[in-house]
Design a protein around this motif. Sequence first.
Motif, PDB file in Angstrom:
ATOM      1  N   GLY A  85       0.790  -1.224   0.000  1.00 44.79           N
ATOM      2  CA  GLY A  85       0.000   0.000   0.000  1.00 44.79           C
ATOM      3  C   GLY A  85       0.824   1.276   0.000  1.00 44.79           C
ATOM      4  N   SER A  86       2.138   1.147  -0.097  1.00 47.85           N
ATOM      5  CA  SER A  86       3.014   2.315  -0.226  1.00 47.85           C
ATOM      6  C   SER A  86       3.240   2.528  -1.722  1.00 47.85           C
ATOM      7  CB  SER A  86       4.347   2.053   0.472  1.00 47.85           C
ATOM      8  OG  SER A  86       5.322   2.984   0.035  1.00 47.85           O
ATOM      9  N   GLU A  87       2.916   3.703  -2.224  1.00 52.35           N
ATOM     10  CA  GLU A  87       2.958   3.939  -3.670  1.00 52.35           C
ATOM     11  C   GLU A  87       4.333   3.634  -4.267  1.00 52.35           C
ATOM     12  OE1 GLU A  87       2.130   7.459  -6.946  1.00 52.35           O
ATOM     13  OE2 GLU A  87       1.533   7.783  -4.879  1.00 52.35           O
ATOM     14  N   THR A  88       5.387   4.176  -3.693  1.00 55.20           N
ATOM     15  CA  THR A  88       6.727   3.972  -4.238  1.00 55.20           C
ATOM     16  C   THR A  88       7.149   2.508  -4.152  1.00 55.20           C
ATOM     17  OG1 THR A  88       7.362   6.228  -3.657  1.00 55.20           O
ATOM     18  CG2 THR A  88       9.143   4.668  -4.068  1.00 55.20           C
ATOM     19  N   TYR A  89       6.992   1.914  -2.996  1.00 51.26           N
ATOM     20  CA  TYR A  89       7.367   0.515  -2.803  1.00 51.26           C
ATOM     21  C   TYR A  89       6.593  -0.381  -3.763  1.00 51.26           C
ATOM     22  CZ  TYR A  89       7.754  -4.089  -0.627  1.00 51.26           C
ATOM     23  OH  TYR A  89       7.949  -5.428  -0.414  1.00 51.26           O
ATOM     24  N   ASP A  90       5.290  -0.169  -3.855  1.00 54.35           N
ATOM     25  CA  ASP A  90       4.459  -1.006  -4.724  1.00 54.35           C
ATOM     26  C   ASP A  90       4.835  -0.834  -6.195  1.00 54.35           C
ATOM     27  OD1 ASP A  90       3.240  -1.945  -2.444  1.00 54.35           O
ATOM     28  OD2 ASP A  90       1.299  -0.963  -2.816  1.00 54.35           O
ATOM     29  N   GLU A  91       5.228   0.389  -6.610  1.00 57.41           N
ATOM     30  CA  GLU A  91       5.685   0.605  -7.989  1.00 57.41           C
ATOM     31  C   GLU A  91       6.928  -0.240  -8.276  1.00 57.41           C
ATOM     32  OE1 GLU A  91       6.370   4.860  -8.216  1.00 57.41           O
ATOM     33  OE2 GLU A  91       4.709   5.060  -9.635  1.00 57.41           O
ATOM     34  N   ILE A  92       7.844  -0.268  -7.309  1.00 55.68           N
ATOM     35  CA  ILE A  92       9.069  -1.055  -7.469  1.00 55.68           C
ATOM     36  C   ILE A  92       8.727  -2.540  -7.565  1.00 55.68           C
ATOM     37  CG2 ILE A  92      11.217  -1.783  -6.349  1.00 55.68           C
ATOM     38  CD1 ILE A  92      11.276   1.079  -5.076  1.00 55.68           C
ATOM     39  N   VAL A  93       7.858  -3.025  -6.669  1.00 52.97           N
ATOM     40  CA  VAL A  93       7.481  -4.440  -6.663  1.00 52.97           C
ATOM     41  C   VAL A  93       6.815  -4.822  -7.982  1.00 52.97           C
ATOM     42  CG1 VAL A  93       5.963  -6.159  -5.588  1.00 52.97           C
ATOM     43  CG2 VAL A  93       7.331  -4.630  -4.155  1.00 52.97           C
ATOM     44  N   ARG A  94       5.902  -3.986  -8.463  1.00 53.83           N
ATOM     45  CA  ARG A  94       5.216  -4.283  -9.734  1.00 53.83           C
ATOM     46  C   ARG A  94       6.218  -4.351 -10.889  1.00 53.83           C
ATOM     47  NH1 ARG A  94       1.574  -0.292  -7.935  1.00 53.83           N
ATOM     48  NH2 ARG A  94      -0.177  -1.244  -6.861  1.00 53.83           N
ATOM     49  N   ALA A  95       7.160  -3.418 -10.910  1.00 52.96           N
ATOM     50  CA  ALA A  95       8.165  -3.411 -11.986  1.00 52.96           C
ATOM     51  C   ALA A  95       9.056  -4.651 -11.896  1.00 52.96           C
ATOM     52  CB  ALA A  95       9.002  -2.136 -11.912  1.00 52.96           C
ATOM     53  N   LEU A  96       9.462  -5.009 -10.693  1.00 54.58           N
ATOM     54  CA  LEU A  96      10.315  -6.190 -10.521  1.00 54.58           C
ATOM     55  C   LEU A  96       9.597  -7.484 -10.895  1.00 54.58           C
ATOM     56  CD1 LEU A  96      12.119  -5.315  -7.171  1.00 54.58           C
ATOM     57  CD2 LEU A  96      13.164  -5.460  -9.443  1.00 54.58           C
ATOM     58  N   ASP A  97       8.275  -7.495 -10.796  1.00 61.34           N
ATOM     59  CA  ASP A  97       7.504  -8.691 -11.138  1.00 61.34           C
ATOM     60  C   ASP A  97       7.270  -8.845 -12.637  1.00 61.34           C
ATOM     61  OD1 ASP A  97       7.311  -9.729  -8.598  1.00 61.34           O
ATOM     62  OD2 ASP A  97       5.334  -8.868  -8.189  1.00 61.34           O
ATOM     63  N   LYS A  98       7.512  -7.808 -13.410  1.00 57.55           N
ATOM     64  CA  LYS A  98       7.283  -7.874 -14.858  1.00 57.55           C
ATOM     65  C   LYS A  98       8.422  -8.602 -15.552  1.00 57.55           C
ATOM     66  CE  LYS A  98       4.542  -3.738 -15.538  1.00 57.55           C
ATOM     67  NZ  LYS A  98       4.459  -2.479 -16.292  1.00 57.55           N
ATOM     68  N   PRO A  99       8.085  -9.249 -16.663  1.00 54.96           N
ATOM     69  CA  PRO A  99       9.159  -9.802 -17.500  1.00 54.96           C
ATOM     70  C   PRO A  99      10.041  -8.654 -17.998  1.00 54.96           C
ATOM     71  CG  PRO A  99       7.035 -10.660 -18.179  1.00 54.96           C
ATOM     72  CD  PRO A  99       6.769  -9.563 -17.186  1.00 54.96           C
ATOM     73  N   LEU A 100      11.308  -8.920 -18.120  1.00 58.14           N
ATOM     74  CA  LEU A 100      12.237  -7.882 -18.544  1.00 58.14           C
ATOM     75  C   LEU A 100      11.829  -7.239 -19.860  1.00 58.14           C
ATOM     76  CD1 LEU A 100      15.477  -9.829 -17.647  1.00 58.14           C
ATOM     77  CD2 LEU A 100      14.329  -8.077 -16.293  1.00 58.14           C
ATOM     78  N   SER A 101      11.280  -8.036 -20.754  1.00 54.38           N
ATOM     79  CA  SER A 101      10.895  -7.517 -22.069  1.00 54.38           C
ATOM     80  C   SER A 101       9.656  -6.629 -22.003  1.00 54.38           C
ATOM     81  CB  SER A 101      10.636  -8.673 -23.031  1.00 54.38           C
ATOM     82  OG  SER A 101       9.592  -9.487 -22.532  1.00 54.38           O
ATOM     83  N   ALA A 102       8.948  -6.643 -20.885  1.00 60.16           N
ATOM     84  CA  ALA A 102       7.709  -5.870 -20.765  1.00 60.16           C
ATOM     85  C   ALA A 102       7.873  -4.579 -19.968  1.00 60.16           C
ATOM     86  CB  ALA A 102       6.627  -6.741 -20.117  1.00 60.16           C
ATOM     87  N   LEU A 103       9.095  -4.252 -19.584  1.00 64.77           N
ATOM     88  CA  LEU A 103       9.299  -3.027 -18.809  1.00 64.77           C
ATOM     89  C   LEU A 103       8.940  -1.802 -19.641  1.00 64.77           C
ATOM     90  CD1 LEU A 103      12.695  -3.723 -17.011  1.00 64.77           C
ATOM     91  CD2 LEU A 103      10.401  -3.764 -16.017  1.00 64.77           C
TER      92      LEU A 103
END
Length: 131
Positions: free
Chosen positions: A24-42
Amino acid sequence: MAPNVNKTKSCREPLGLAKLPLIGSETYDEIVRALDKPLSALTPVDLNVLLTHGYWQTFTVGHAISLLEENPFMEAQYYQGDLLKTLLGVSPDFWSKHEPLWIRMHGILHRIDDVNRDIAKARNAFTMAMK
């Protein structure tokens, strides 16, 4: 881009990071979402987030440079040129260890300098029209 990287896996896998929960922390959650994406989908936003927080620069810097080679002033997240500004904030230590990336980034900056000189000359001529 980083050699020998499976771009279909999430960013966290090659880093050895476990799946992280959203909190629920905007910055932290943005990082987690990005890290969960496939590298090709960044996306440019993901790259900006990961670069700002220093995640896996060997891949993210190269990917961001590829985007800036097409449009140096692209807006990733906040304003035109924010991805360029983020890359300029990457540590000198990183650049000194990744000369091919530094050369590509230097080329982008050189092209921007050339355009700025051309604009200054054209602006001068434009201003003189009314004198």
